[in-house]
Design an enzyme around this catalytic site. Structure first.
Site, mmCIF file in Angstrom:
data_model
loop_
_atom_site.group_PDB
_atom_site.id
_atom_site.type_symbol
_atom_site.label_atom_id
_atom_site.label_comp_id
_atom_site.label_asym_id
_atom_site.label_seq_id
_atom_site.Cartn_x
_atom_site.Cartn_y
_atom_site.Cartn_z
ATOM 1 N N TYR A 153 0.818 -1.214 0.000
ATOM 2 C CA TYR A 153 0.000 0.000 0.000
ATOM 3 C C TYR A 153 0.856 1.270 0.000
ATOM 4 O O TYR A 153 0.373 2.336 0.332
ATOM 5 C CB TYR A 153 -0.894 0.051 1.243
ATOM 6 C CG TYR A 153 -2.121 -0.833 1.242
ATOM 7 C CD1 TYR A 153 -2.089 -2.135 0.774
ATOM 8 C CD2 TYR A 153 -3.335 -0.355 1.742
ATOM 9 C CE1 TYR A 153 -3.208 -2.949 0.805
ATOM 10 C CE2 TYR A 153 -4.465 -1.161 1.780
ATOM 11 C CZ TYR A 153 -4.387 -2.456 1.313
ATOM 12 O OH TYR A 153 -5.512 -3.251 1.354
ATOM 13 N N LYS A 175 5.551 -14.919 2.078
ATOM 14 C CA LYS A 175 5.373 -15.509 0.745
ATOM 15 C C LYS A 175 6.750 -15.460 0.100
ATOM 16 O O LYS A 175 6.924 -15.024 -1.038
ATOM 17 C CB LYS A 175 4.328 -14.711 -0.052
ATOM 18 C CG LYS A 175 3.876 -15.379 -1.340
ATOM 19 C CD LYS A 175 3.107 -16.678 -1.134
ATOM 20 C CE LYS A 175 3.052 -17.427 -2.464
ATOM 21 N NZ LYS A 175 2.400 -18.755 -2.327
ATOM 22 N N ASP A 202 -0.845 -18.073 1.756
ATOM 23 C CA ASP A 202 -1.928 -18.917 1.224
ATOM 24 C C ASP A 202 -2.216 -20.079 2.173
ATOM 25 O O ASP A 202 -3.375 -20.394 2.471
ATOM 26 C CB ASP A 202 -1.597 -19.400 -0.200
ATOM 27 C CG ASP A 202 -0.171 -19.939 -0.351
ATOM 28 O OD1 ASP A 202 0.649 -19.785 0.578
ATOM 29 O OD2 ASP A 202 0.123 -20.533 -1.420
ATOM 30 N N ASP A 236 -4.699 -7.271 5.288
ATOM 31 C CA ASP A 236 -6.037 -6.852 4.857
ATOM 32 C C ASP A 236 -6.884 -8.080 4.532
ATOM 33 O O ASP A 236 -8.024 -8.213 4.970
ATOM 34 C CB ASP A 236 -5.908 -5.945 3.625
ATOM 35 C CG ASP A 236 -7.268 -5.538 3.084
ATOM 36 O OD1 ASP A 236 -8.111 -5.110 3.887
ATOM 37 O OD2 ASP A 236 -7.479 -5.678 1.861
ATOM 38 N N ASP A 291 -10.189 -9.915 6.875
ATOM 39 C CA ASP A 291 -11.563 -10.146 6.409
ATOM 40 C C ASP A 291 -11.908 -11.626 6.574
ATOM 41 O O ASP A 291 -13.019 -11.982 6.973
ATOM 42 C CB ASP A 291 -11.738 -9.748 4.934
ATOM 43 C CG ASP A 291 -12.370 -8.365 4.778
ATOM 44 O OD1 ASP A 291 -12.154 -7.503 5.661
ATOM 45 O OD2 ASP A 291 -13.081 -8.135 3.767
#
Ligand code: IPM
Ligand code: MG
Length: 355
Positions: A139, A190, A223, A247, A251
């Site tokens: 971001y 990752k 993942d 983020d 959620d």
């Protein structure tokens, strides 16, 4: 010496932000007032309506006007009439970046009495908290778009990962992990595919973790961590993640906790050089806006996090206990949790449940 007073800059914003914000502030005010603490809200009309009238999401001197508040409370931002990248990049992200709110703290708990979407998972099995890097990473806002409208059109969006930025969020996460009984920290990485940014991330995690021998640190590719949050939520305690990974994971964590409507977030500047900002993690929800049925619990819980940040851990605990009572009782619930109550009903029930 007078009673404590806290000046709160309030941005109800758009959609259901307008509905949940007053309800959350009423709960904050009720619990504070009983403790002899004065909350002074200063409400700002910023958001997408303001944009339609003025061409800006906030006043030109908004950041200066927010700077002196003790905290910022945000409802939600976003309306179909304004492109999301405009509304977000002219309001939420500048506040997070300029005020160095580099910690985004998000508890994700399945509350007693709430049935989440995962079968046979008792409430005690989902009790996670994510520390999301909130100032850089994916971001950072670095990049550009060229050759617009041609077949060669190209966009570059560069992730920015600094040692300083990673170190401070990982250290904060280790402190949070240390304060919880299980002392477990999952780092979302990752580094198999992102061989520059996420390998630096892993290196810094290792270095900081060495200072916390009492915290068990495990690295998961993001993942696999997402899958684990669904298949083995009980094995997850504290998560530290980059901006985008956090983020997405929060959620997911809110969804497995029963509803996005209950999840709160705190955007913290731990050094307190600048005000911190508190918000529910749900968005403006234009599909249900204006009907008075939005779940205010995420906003109320965000209010509790704000009280904690202002030095009132006891009031935080009282509000969270009241939320737990209302959810466990089950009679007063908004439609996202299968009930028929309104936003205002839930707010009143939480105020009544404050002991
Ligand atoms: C959140 C939201 C924001 C984010 C959007 C509105 C930019 O999804 O707070 O999680 O991605 O940070
Ligand atoms: Mg989000």
């Amino acid at each position: 010496m007078g009673q404590p007073r806290h000046r709160i800059a309030v941005i109800p914003g758009d959609g259901i932000g307008q509905e949940v914000t007053p309800v959350a502030l009423a709960v904050v005010d009720a619990v504070a007032r009983r403790a002899g603490i004065t909350i002074e809200p200063v409400t700002h009309p910023w958001g997408c309506d303001y944009y339609r009238d003025t061409g800006r999401m906030m006043a030109a001197d908004a950041l200066d006007r927010l700077r002196d508040s003790d905290a910022i409370f945000l409802g939600a931002i976003g309306h179909p009439s304004v492109p999301d990248h405009v509304s977000v990049w002219e309001l939420i992200l500048p506040i997070r970046q300029r005020f160095e709110q580099y910690v985004n703290l998000r508890p994700m708990r399945l509350m007693p009495g709430v049935s989440g979407p995962l079968a046979n998972v008792p409430a005690a099995d989902i009790d996670m908290i994510c520390l999301r890097e909130n100032s850089e990473g994916e971001y950072a806002g670095v990049g550009g778009r060229v050759h617009r409208g041609t077949p060669d059109e190209t966009a570059v969006q560069t992730g920015v990962f600094t040692r300083r930025g990673i170190e401070r969020i990982v250290r904060y996460a280790c402190e949070v992990a240390r304060s919880r009984p299980r002392r477990l920290l999952a780092s979302a990485t990752k580094s198999n595919a992102l061989q520059h940014s996420m390998v630096l991330w892993d290196d810094v995690v290792d270095e900081v973790a060495a200072e916390y021998p009492d915290v068990t640190v495990r690295k998961y590719h993001v993942d696999a961590l997402a899958a684990r949050m669904v298949t083995h939520p009980r094995t997850i305690d504290v998560i530290v993640a980059s901006n985008l990974f956090g983020d997405i994971l929060t959620d997911l964590g809110a969804a497995v906790s029963g509803s996005l409507g209950v999840a709160p977030g705190a955007n913290l500047n731990p050094e307190r050089r600048h005000p911190s900002m508190f918000e529910p993690i749900h968005g403006s929800a234009p599909d249900i806006a204006g009907r008075g049925i939005a779940n205010p619990i995420g906003a109320i819980w965000a209010g509790a996090l704000m009280l904690d940040h202002l030095g009132h851990r006891d009031l935080h605990d009282r509000v969270v206990t009241a939320i737990e009572r209302v959810l466990a009782d089950g009679r007063v619930r908004t439609p996202d949790l299968g009930g028929q109550a309104t936003t205002a009903d839930v707010g009143r029930a939480v105020v009544d449940a404050l002991s």
